[in-house]
Scaffold this motif. Sequence first.
Motif, mmCIF file in Angstrom:
data_model
loop_
_atom_site.group_PDB
_atom_site.id
_atom_site.type_symbol
_atom_site.label_atom_id
_atom_site.label_comp_id
_atom_site.label_asym_id
_atom_site.label_seq_id
_atom_site.Cartn_x
_atom_site.Cartn_y
_atom_site.Cartn_z
ATOM 1 N N THR A 236 2.916 1.310 -1.628
ATOM 2 C CA THR A 236 2.799 0.809 -2.995
ATOM 3 C C THR A 236 4.024 1.219 -3.793
ATOM 4 O OG1 THR A 236 1.666 2.783 -3.853
ATOM 5 C CG2 THR A 236 0.277 1.024 -2.941
ATOM 6 N N ASN A 237 4.201 0.560 -4.925
ATOM 7 C CA ASN A 237 5.212 0.965 -5.879
ATOM 8 C C ASN A 237 4.692 0.632 -7.271
ATOM 9 O OD1 ASN A 237 5.854 -1.803 -6.519
ATOM 10 N ND2 ASN A 237 7.156 -1.862 -4.706
ATOM 11 N N LYS A 238 5.506 0.797 -8.286
ATOM 12 C CA LYS A 238 5.023 0.605 -9.652
ATOM 13 C C LYS A 238 4.611 -0.831 -9.931
ATOM 14 C CE LYS A 238 9.266 -0.183 -12.261
ATOM 15 N NZ LYS A 238 10.063 0.308 -13.375
ATOM 16 N N ASN A 239 5.079 -1.774 -9.126
ATOM 17 C CA ASN A 239 4.752 -3.181 -9.330
ATOM 18 C C ASN A 239 3.545 -3.658 -8.524
ATOM 19 O OD1 ASN A 239 6.952 -3.625 -11.121
ATOM 20 N ND2 ASN A 239 8.306 -3.611 -9.350
ATOM 21 N N THR A 240 2.976 -2.810 -7.696
ATOM 22 C CA THR A 240 1.843 -3.207 -6.864
ATOM 23 C C THR A 240 0.673 -3.678 -7.730
ATOM 24 O OG1 THR A 240 2.476 -1.683 -5.119
ATOM 25 C CG2 THR A 240 0.173 -2.414 -5.136
ATOM 26 N N GLY A 241 0.359 -2.906 -8.723
ATOM 27 C CA GLY A 241 -0.733 -3.271 -9.621
ATOM 28 C C GLY A 241 -2.058 -2.667 -9.203
ATOM 29 N N LEU A 242 -2.881 -2.407 -10.185
ATOM 30 C CA LEU A 242 -4.176 -1.763 -9.973
ATOM 31 C C LEU A 242 -5.097 -2.613 -9.110
ATOM 32 C CD1 LEU A 242 -6.069 0.596 -10.615
ATOM 33 C CD2 LEU A 242 -6.727 -0.616 -12.707
ATOM 34 N N LEU A 243 -5.208 -3.880 -9.413
ATOM 35 C CA LEU A 243 -6.123 -4.755 -8.688
ATOM 36 C C LEU A 243 -5.749 -4.870 -7.216
ATOM 37 C CD1 LEU A 243 -8.663 -6.296 -9.220
ATOM 38 C CD2 LEU A 243 -7.309 -8.282 -9.834
ATOM 39 N N GLU A 244 -4.474 -5.041 -6.937
ATOM 40 C CA GLU A 244 -4.040 -5.141 -5.539
ATOM 41 C C GLU A 244 -4.299 -3.843 -4.795
ATOM 42 O OE1 GLU A 244 -0.071 -6.064 -2.848
ATOM 43 O OE2 GLU A 244 -0.126 -6.765 -4.930
ATOM 44 N N TRP A 245 -4.024 -2.703 -5.437
ATOM 45 C CA TRP A 245 -4.278 -1.393 -4.826
ATOM 46 C C TRP A 245 -5.748 -1.254 -4.476
ATOM 47 C CZ3 TRP A 245 -6.232 3.292 -7.497
ATOM 48 C CH2 TRP A 245 -6.139 4.443 -6.717
ATOM 49 N N LEU A 246 -6.621 -1.646 -5.390
ATOM 50 C CA LEU A 246 -8.064 -1.543 -5.147
ATOM 51 C C LEU A 246 -8.532 -2.512 -4.069
ATOM 52 C CD1 LEU A 246 -9.276 -1.148 -8.827
ATOM 53 C CD2 LEU A 246 -9.282 0.608 -7.045
ATOM 54 N N GLU A 247 -7.955 -3.706 -4.034
ATOM 55 C CA GLU A 247 -8.327 -4.678 -3.001
ATOM 56 C C GLU A 247 -7.912 -4.201 -1.613
ATOM 57 O OE1 GLU A 247 -6.604 -8.386 -4.275
ATOM 58 O OE2 GLU A 247 -8.189 -8.718 -5.755
ATOM 59 N N ARG A 248 -6.779 -3.542 -1.529
ATOM 60 C CA ARG A 248 -6.316 -3.001 -0.247
ATOM 61 C C ARG A 248 -7.169 -1.813 0.197
ATOM 62 N NH1 ARG A 248 0.178 -2.088 -1.000
ATOM 63 N NH2 ARG A 248 0.758 -4.237 -1.490
ATOM 64 N N ASN A 249 -7.760 -1.111 -0.761
ATOM 65 C CA ASN A 249 -8.457 0.150 -0.474
ATOM 66 C C ASN A 249 -9.819 0.195 -1.166
ATOM 67 O OD1 ASN A 249 -6.065 1.673 0.801
ATOM 68 N ND2 ASN A 249 -5.244 0.942 -1.148
ATOM 69 N N PRO A 250 -10.775 -0.588 -0.689
ATOM 70 C CA PRO A 250 -12.082 -0.602 -1.356
ATOM 71 C C PRO A 250 -12.803 0.745 -1.316
ATOM 72 C CG PRO A 250 -12.110 -1.946 0.650
ATOM 73 C CD PRO A 250 -10.702 -1.518 0.419
ATOM 74 N N ARG A 251 -12.402 1.638 -0.442
ATOM 75 C CA ARG A 251 -13.057 2.953 -0.349
ATOM 76 C C ARG A 251 -12.828 3.806 -1.595
ATOM 77 N NH1 ARG A 251 -9.890 7.472 2.090
ATOM 78 N NH2 ARG A 251 -7.718 6.798 2.145
ATOM 79 N N ILE A 252 -11.871 3.423 -2.424
ATOM 80 C CA ILE A 252 -11.604 4.168 -3.649
ATOM 81 C C ILE A 252 -12.840 4.177 -4.543
ATOM 82 C CG2 ILE A 252 -10.242 4.181 -5.789
ATOM 83 C CD1 ILE A 252 -7.915 3.047 -4.014
ATOM 84 N N HIS A 253 -13.592 3.091 -4.526
ATOM 85 C CA HIS A 253 -14.791 2.976 -5.361
ATOM 86 C C HIS A 253 -15.915 3.915 -4.916
ATOM 87 C CE1 HIS A 253 -13.273 -0.473 -7.544
ATOM 88 N NE2 HIS A 253 -12.968 -1.056 -6.401
#
Length: 161
Positions: A59-76
């Motif tokens: 990831t980088n600063k442009n990845t975005g919150l939604l994309e990060w969460l979609e890639r890693n649903p375990r965060i929830h």
Amino acid sequence: MTVAHDVFAETNPAFCTYVLTAFVTSYFSIKKDGPELPISYLALPLALSGDLASTFNGTNKNTGLLEWLERNPRIHVGLSIRINASMNIVTDAIRFACFARILQLNEAGCLQLGPSKLKKSAVKVLSDEPAQSIKHAERLGFWFAMAGSTRTVFNVMELTV
């Protein structure tokens, strides 16, 4: 020799002030009003969580919150428990940062950079995991600011406000 991980050192108010300041600084670079106070109770535990560190890979600063969460649903999974368990740590960091005048809380309830500055040399001597926590906080600052409002961030994180 066994290397022990010092959880207490990474949750002390001084270190957490560095992490929180990294979050506020990157958030402030996008939105000049600064992050609302409640959002720091979400950012700091995510940045400090060693078990979530791998979710920031690629990831980088442009990845975005939604994309990060979609890639890693375990965060929830267990996120509200993680946040509730860290409330005292975040509160202590905010108090320390405000008393040291590194951060300040404005009338609107937003964190802003204060007149005192942190020593950058202290970050350079950190081992990898604590240094990564600061980088993760920076990314979260960008992502949360780009997401829009605090309510939007909490909704995307599947937390109710």
